[in-house]
Design a protein around this motif. Structure first.
Motif, PDB file in Angstrom:
ATOM      1  N   THR A  39     -23.333 -36.947  24.462  1.00  0.00           N
ATOM      2  CA  THR A  39     -23.173 -36.143  23.601  1.00  0.00           C
ATOM      3  C   THR A  39     -21.315 -36.693  24.445  1.00  0.00           C
ATOM      4  O   THR A  39     -20.877 -36.645  25.076  1.00  0.00           O
TER       5      THR A  39
ATOM      6  N   LEU B  89     -17.193 -31.569  19.287  1.00  0.00           N
ATOM      7  CA  LEU B  89     -18.752 -32.244  20.085  1.00  0.00           C
ATOM      8  C   LEU B  89     -19.037 -33.588  19.424  1.00  0.00           C
ATOM      9  O   LEU B  89     -19.787 -33.426  17.410  1.00  0.00           O
TER      10      LEU B  89
ATOM     11  N   PRO C 125     -24.288 -33.208  19.958  1.00  0.00           N
ATOM     12  CA  PRO C 125     -24.788 -31.956  20.687  1.00  0.00           C
ATOM     13  C   PRO C 125     -26.256 -31.582  21.251  1.00  0.00           C
ATOM     14  O   PRO C 125     -26.918 -32.244  19.926  1.00  0.00           O
TER      15      PRO C 125
ATOM     16  N   ASP D 110     -22.169 -26.607  27.328  1.00  0.00           N
ATOM     17  CA  ASP D 110     -21.068 -27.629  26.340  1.00  0.00           C
ATOM     18  C   ASP D 110     -19.980 -26.306  25.829  1.00  0.00           C
ATOM     19  O   ASP D 110     -18.941 -26.513  26.112  1.00  0.00           O
TER      20      ASP D 110
ATOM     21  N   CYS E  70     -18.800 -30.384  14.419  1.00  0.00           N
ATOM     22  CA  CYS E  70     -19.878 -30.956  15.228  1.00  0.00           C
ATOM     23  C   CYS E  70     -20.125 -32.223  14.113  1.00  0.00           C
ATOM     24  O   CYS E  70     -20.266 -31.952  13.343  1.00  0.00           O
TER      25      CYS E  70
ATOM     26  N   THR F 237     -26.781 -29.993  15.279  1.00  0.00           N
ATOM     27  CA  THR F 237     -26.094 -29.830  14.103  1.00  0.00           C
ATOM     28  C   THR F 237     -27.337 -29.675  13.241  1.00  0.00           C
ATOM     29  O   THR F 237     -27.063 -29.579  12.323  1.00  0.00           O
TER      30      THR F 237
END
Length: 67
Positions: free
Chosen positions: A15, A28, A31, A39, A53, A66
């Motif tokens: 990540t 990010l 992730p 995180d 993200c 996600t």
């Protein structure tokens, strides 16, 4: 600009945390769901606000954050 590579040993997934250190906003990239606490802790420690993200690809063997 801040760039940090984070690694999840269980899934062998990287990540990436990218942030504007002046504006304190972060993204990010890719992730991992199981690492959300890590995180969020890093974001808090660095005083960063998560804005985005981004998932660059799908993993067939595990779920990223996600999805």
């Amino acid at each position: 600009m801040l760039f940090r590579q984070l690694f999840d040993e269980d899934t062998w997934t990287y990540t990436y945390l990218i942030a504007d250190t002046d504006g304190k906003e972060a993204i990010l990239v890719d992730p991992v769901a199981e690492q959300v606490e890590r995180d969020l802790r890093i974001l808090e420690e660095l005083g960063l606000k998560l804005r985005y993200c981004l998932e660059t690809h799908i993993h067939a063997d595990h779920i990223t954050l996600t999805q």
